[in-house]
Design an enzyme around this catalytic site. Structure first.
Site, PDB file in Angstrom:
ATOM      1  NE  ARG A  52      -2.391  -1.249   3.498  1.00 51.14           N
ATOM      2  CZ  ARG A  52      -1.853  -0.457   4.399  1.00 51.14           C
ATOM      3  NH1 ARG A  52      -1.937   0.853   4.283  1.00 51.14           N
ATOM      4  NH2 ARG A  52      -1.241  -0.952   5.452  1.00 51.14           N
ATOM      5  CE1 TYR A 106       0.156  -5.789  -1.655  1.00 54.62           C
ATOM      6  CE2 TYR A 106      -0.976  -3.862  -0.791  1.00 54.62           C
ATOM      7  CZ  TYR A 106      -0.401  -5.110  -0.599  1.00 54.62           C
ATOM      8  OH  TYR A 106      -0.417  -5.673   0.643  1.00 54.62           O
ATOM      9  N   GLY A 107      -3.065  -5.308  -3.798  1.00 53.53           N
ATOM     10  CA  GLY A 107      -4.171  -5.613  -2.874  1.00 53.53           C
ATOM     11  C   GLY A 107      -4.958  -4.429  -2.353  1.00 53.53           C
ATOM     12  CE  LYS A 136      -7.066  -3.768   5.336  1.00 56.16           C
ATOM     13  NZ  LYS A 136      -5.692  -4.120   5.351  1.00 56.16           N
ATOM     14  CG  HIS A 139      -6.851  -3.056  10.219  1.00 50.56           C
ATOM     15  ND1 HIS A 139      -5.545  -2.617  10.332  1.00 50.56           N
ATOM     16  CD2 HIS A 139      -6.828  -4.052   9.305  1.00 50.56           C
ATOM     17  CE1 HIS A 139      -4.770  -3.328   9.519  1.00 50.56           C
ATOM     18  NE2 HIS A 139      -5.522  -4.197   8.891  1.00 50.56           N
ATOM     19  CB  SER A 197      -0.518  -3.544   7.858  1.00 52.82           C
ATOM     20  OG  SER A 197      -1.690  -2.794   7.610  1.00 52.82           O
ATOM     21  CB  CYS A 202       1.101  -6.140  13.865  1.00 55.35           C
ATOM     22  SG  CYS A 202       2.268  -4.839  13.442  1.00 55.35           S
ATOM     23  CE  LYS A 210      -5.195  -6.924  10.736  1.00 54.66           C
ATOM     24  NZ  LYS A 210      -3.832  -6.399  10.711  1.00 54.66           N
ATOM     25  CG  ASP A 227      -7.198  -7.267   7.015  1.00 56.10           C
ATOM     26  OD1 ASP A 227      -6.200  -7.066   7.743  1.00 56.10           O
ATOM     27  OD2 ASP A 227      -7.488  -6.527   6.057  1.00 56.10           O
ATOM     28  NE  ARG A 274       0.037  -8.583   2.353  1.00 56.50           N
ATOM     29  CZ  ARG A 274      -0.480  -8.216   3.523  1.00 56.50           C
ATOM     30  NH1 ARG A 274      -1.554  -8.816   3.991  1.00 56.50           N
ATOM     31  NH2 ARG A 274       0.074  -7.268   4.242  1.00 56.50           N
ATOM     32  NE  ARG A 309       5.516  -6.512  13.320  1.00 55.88           N
ATOM     33  CZ  ARG A 309       6.064  -7.719  13.140  1.00 55.88           C
ATOM     34  NH1 ARG A 309       7.263  -7.974  13.610  1.00 55.88           N
ATOM     35  NH2 ARG A 309       5.416  -8.631  12.456  1.00 55.88           N
TER      36      ARG A 309
HETATM   37  P1  GTP Z   1      -2.159  -7.621   7.415  1.00 57.34           P
HETATM   38  O1  GTP Z   1      -2.713  -8.670   6.517  1.00 57.34           O
HETATM   39  O2  GTP Z   1      -1.101  -6.804   6.768  1.00 57.34           O
HETATM   40  O3  GTP Z   1      -3.207  -6.748   8.028  1.00 57.34           O
HETATM   41  O4  GTP Z   1      -1.311  -8.362   8.577  1.00 57.34           O
HETATM   42  P2  GTP Z   1      -1.696  -9.251   9.849  1.00 57.34           P
HETATM   43  O5  GTP Z   1      -1.942  -8.363  11.023  1.00 57.34           O
HETATM   44  O6  GTP Z   1      -2.746 -10.228   9.511  1.00 57.34           O
HETATM   45  O7  GTP Z   1      -0.309  -9.997  10.171  1.00 57.34           O
HETATM   46  P3  GTP Z   1       0.102 -11.542  10.053  1.00 57.34           P
HETATM   47  O8  GTP Z   1      -0.685 -12.415  10.991  1.00 57.34           O
HETATM   48  O9  GTP Z   1       0.108 -11.918   8.639  1.00 57.34           O
HETATM   49  O10 GTP Z   1       1.594 -11.503  10.607  1.00 57.34           O
HETATM   50  C1  GTP Z   1       2.627 -10.759  10.015  1.00 57.34           C
HETATM   51  C2  GTP Z   1       3.963 -11.297  10.433  1.00 57.34           C
HETATM   52  O11 GTP Z   1       4.084 -11.339  11.864  1.00 57.34           O
HETATM   53  C3  GTP Z   1       4.225 -12.723   9.936  1.00 57.34           C
HETATM   54  O12 GTP Z   1       5.537 -12.795   9.434  1.00 57.34           O
HETATM   55  C4  GTP Z   1       4.070 -13.572  11.167  1.00 57.34           C
HETATM   56  O13 GTP Z   1       4.853 -14.732  11.116  1.00 57.34           O
HETATM   57  C5  GTP Z   1       4.487 -12.630  12.310  1.00 57.34           C
HETATM   58  N1  GTP Z   1       3.783 -12.961  13.586  1.00 57.34           N
HETATM   59  C6  GTP Z   1       2.456 -13.155  13.735  1.00 57.34           C
HETATM   60  N2  GTP Z   1       2.133 -13.486  15.017  1.00 57.34           N
HETATM   61  C7  GTP Z   1       3.298 -13.471  15.704  1.00 57.34           C
HETATM   62  C8  GTP Z   1       3.630 -13.732  17.085  1.00 57.34           C
HETATM   63  O14 GTP Z   1       2.788 -14.035  17.938  1.00 57.34           O
HETATM   64  N3  GTP Z   1       4.946 -13.601  17.425  1.00 57.34           N
HETATM   65  C9  GTP Z   1       5.903 -13.262  16.506  1.00 57.34           C
HETATM   66  N4  GTP Z   1       7.165 -13.162  16.925  1.00 57.34           N
HETATM   67  N5  GTP Z   1       5.633 -13.035  15.204  1.00 57.34           N
HETATM   68  C10 GTP Z   1       4.349 -13.132  14.796  1.00 57.34           C
HETATM   69  C1  SPV Z   2      -2.851  -4.483   5.270  1.00 54.59           C
HETATM   70  O1  SPV Z   2      -1.903  -3.884   4.755  1.00 54.59           O
HETATM   71  O2  SPV Z   2      -3.338  -4.163   6.384  1.00 54.59           O
HETATM   72  C2  SPV Z   2      -3.438  -5.649   4.578  1.00 54.59           C
HETATM   73  C3  SPV Z   2      -3.050  -5.899   3.199  1.00 54.59           C
HETATM   74  O3  SPV Z   2      -4.282  -6.332   5.128  1.00 54.59           O
HETATM   75  S1  SPV Z   2      -3.899  -4.835   2.123  1.00 54.59           S
HETATM   76  O4  SPV Z   2      -5.143  -5.481   1.725  1.00 54.59           O
HETATM   77  O5  SPV Z   2      -3.057  -4.638   0.972  1.00 54.59           O
HETATM   78  O6  SPV Z   2      -4.203  -3.584   2.757  1.00 54.59           O
HETATM   79 MN    MN Z   3      -4.773  -5.545   7.187  1.00 54.32          MN
END
Ligand code: GTP
Ligand code: SPV
Ligand code: MN
Length: 584
Positions: free
Chosen positions: A70, A198-199, A207, A227, A249, A251, A253, A276, A367, A398
């Site tokens: 994004r 892109y997504g 979004k 979110h 994002s 972090c 979810k 998400d 992704r 984070r």
């Molecule tokens: P968006 O789709 O961008 O909104 O992201 P999201 O919040 O769904 O994040 P996602 O669960 O995909 O995690 C992103 C990164 O953080 C990945 O590389 C995971 O492996 C890492 N991660 C997720 N949960 C944990 C955790 O509990 N501990 C650690 N150390 N890393 C984590």
């Molecule tokens: C984010 O960036 O929070 C995502 C991926 O979930 S996107 O759909 O590209 O926004």
């Molecule tokens: Mn997201």
């Protein structure tokens, strides 16, 4: 096909006159249509087939290398007044927004097919769902919308009931960041996005609609568009409780929404309702209920492995679109974290032979797009028109330091403050520097479609409407020790923290009151069998007054920019916490 829906045909005609496509295709949403889209892209080289025997139905797309995340600096809210967009959004006057975008849309679809995609965000028969129509010249977007939304004829049927719908116009343009704009016109329920495939920039139901425009609509109609993931936690007793969590994002979810209870947590089951976005409304019973507006997962690939997220890994074994991952010699998708060893003969995300000197093999924001129904932990509640009742809301992000593993807010008002005060290190999900702490209230800074001060005021109003609202917590899985490593094991072990959270919701679960909220009492979070020493556990569950006074100063400074729109309740909270910290 033509559609007999107020103004839809007229809008499509108008856009066709402006963009001059070679053909117009009304999407019907069938599997046959999806297959034809994929077939077409395999021919043009927009997609490549992956190993049919290990990954049936899987394809990979390689983006333009300047179009992999994004672009928040090119994303605008176009309201009549700048104040309504607020200090956290880029603002453009609506007139200028239309002129800027339309100049780029003029003739942009020459030689291309224009896809008209009617879609519904949320279960087809839910009063809490909302409809939209996206026009795009990208077959990749159309194929992704097949997975991420309920679209085609079934959506058209819902549009016909005359509820109104969001219009989204998208073109990949020439993919140049210099001619890229993601514009939102909340007063017109309209999106114009050009220059990116892109997504989050291009799948407009996600979004742009389900967060930026929906948050605007939600404020007017008294609900919340967030979110947030939605996860069901089934206890050994068979009772399931639902938690919603807002993390920025990349972090965690997706991971929290589908974690697998580890050996030590026998008898627990996890059900994924959303990973998400959550749309939440106050039920007649006074509880907050949530639906997931999406139908699929658009998840971060790197870090997804057998030990971290086996459910996601299982889901992406078939019928998945991968974007910007690496590919093994035998055409399997690959990314950092999926296996310990880097296989020989890898092709990187740009399509070149992998060379570690050029960076990672998969793009850090690579992704996968896959139907939620592919998840072993898919919750049938995802189709429930009423959604699920939420017991707890989690905020977080984070933070290598300062933020404890978990703490509970004192009440709804303080909980809204805790969400508003959240900060997190930036990630690869958006272009720009990675790893810088920025304030990201409710993980919504990139996604709130209006003035965030008004958004907080809206959140606070719920406190006056019900006394059965979820309890609010803050979590941080990402605290680092002096060795630079994560102290908490995270992933499935996060269930230990969720258990304390749910215990707190039931009035059990021991806690100590501190100026920032309730922290787990010693031993209240079971850490047995983990590689976390009692001293580390102590560090994870304590408050350093000096650090927090500094943190509070940052929060106060951040809040200043909202001026009169900052809820006065927040000034009261900072004053109280500061006084208590100074006494501590
Ligand atoms: P968006 O789709 O961008 O909104 O992201 P999201 O919040 O769904 O994040 P996602 O669960 O995909 O995690 C992103 C990164 O953080 C990945 O590389 C995971 O492996 C890492 N991660 C997720 N949960 C944990 C955790 O509990 N501990 C650690 N150390 N890393 C984590
Ligand atoms: C984010 O960036 O929070 C995502 C991926 O979930 S996107 O759909 O590209 O926004
Ligand atoms: Mn997201």
């Amino acid at each position: 096909m033509t559609a007999n829906i107020p103004n839809l045909q007229a809008w499509v005609d108008e856009i066709a006159r402006m963009t001059k496509p070679e053909a117009i295709h009304w999407c019907d949403g069938t599997q046959a249509e999806y297959d034809r889209l994929v077939e077409g892209m395999l021919e043009t080289g927009e997609l490549f087939k992956l190993n049919e025997s290990t990954h049936p139905g899987c394809v990979i797309h390689r983006s333009n290398p300047t179009d992999v995340a994004r672009t928040e600096h090119l994303t605008f809210i176009c309201t009549q007044t700048k104040e309504d967009a607020g200090p956290t959004n880029n603002w453009m006057a609506p007139g200028e927004g239309h002129r800027t975008a339309d100049a780029l849309f003029e003739g942009c679809m020459k030689g291309r097919t224009m896809y008209v995609i009617p879609y519904v965000m949320g279960p087809l028969d839910s009063p809490y769902s909302r409809a939209g129509v996206e026009i795009t010249d990208s077959a990749y977007v159309a194929a992704n919308m097949h997975i991420m939304t309920r679209m085609g004829d079934q959506a058209l049927a819902r549009l016909k009931n005359g509820d109104g719908y969001v219009r989204g116009l998208h073109s990949i343009g020439d993919l140049s960041p210099e001619r890229r704009y993601i514009l939102h016109f909340p007063e017109e329920m309209l999106i114009k996005s050009v220059g990116s495939g892109y997504g989050g920039n291009a799948l407009l139901g996600k979004k742009c609609h389900a967060l930026r425009l929906a948050s605007w609509e939600a404020r007017r109609q008294g609900w919340l568009a967030e979110h947030m993931l939605i996860v069901g936690i089934e206890a050994p007793s068979g009772e399931t409780r639902y938690v919603a969590a807002a993390f920025p994002s990349a972090c965690g979810k997706t991971n929290l929404a589908m974690m697998i209870p580890p050996e030590s947590q026998k008898g627990y089951k996890i059900w994924t309702v959303g990973e998400d976005i959550a749309w939440m409304h106050l039920g007649e019973d006074g509880r907050l209920w949530a639906i997931n507006p999406e139908a699929g997962l658009f998840g971060v690939a790197p870090g997804t492995g057998k030990n971290t997220n086996p459910n996601a890994l299982a889901a992406v074994q078939r019928d998945t679109i991968f974007t910007n991952v690496a590919v093994t010699a035998d055409k399997q998708p690959w990314w950092e974290g999926v296996s310990k060893e880097t296989p020989e003969g890898l092709t990187d995300w740009k399509g070149n032979p992998y060379n570690p000197d050029n960076g990672t093999a998969a793009h850090p924001n690579s992704r996968f797009t896959v139907s939620a129904k592919r998840l072993p932990c898919y919750s049938p509640k995802m189709e429930d028109p009423n959604g699920v009742p939420i017991s707890a809301i989690l905020f977080g992000g984070r933070r290598a330091s300062v933020a404890p593993l978990v703490y509970q807010s004192l009440n709804w008002r303080h909980g809204v403050f805790v969400g508003a005060a959240a900060a997190s290190e930036t990630t690869a999900a958006a272009t720009g520097e990675v790893g810088v702490v920025r304030r990201d209230p409710m993980a919504m800074v990139p996604f709130c479609g209006y003035n965030m001060g008004d958004y907080w005021a809206h959140w606070l109003t719920f406190g006056e409407k019900s006394d059965k609202l979820p309890k609010i917590f803050n979590v941080n899985w990402f605290r680092k020790g002096s060795d630079g490593k994560f102290i908490w094991p995270g992933f499935g072990e996060n269930l230990r923290v969720l258990r304390w959270i749910l215990a707190r919701c039931e009035g059990t679960g021991e806690a100590v009151q501190t100026p920032i909220g309730y922290l787990p009492a010693k031993g209240a979070i079971d850490a047995s069998g983990l590689d976390v020493s009692p001293a580390a556990m102590e560090e994870l569950t304590s408050v350093n007054p000096q650090e927090w006074l500094t943190e509070l100063k940052g929060i106060e400074e951040y809040f200043e920019q909202f001026g009169e729109r900052l809820p006065s309740a927040f000034r009261d909270e900072t004053a109280r916490i500061k006084a208590e910290l100074q006494r501590a």
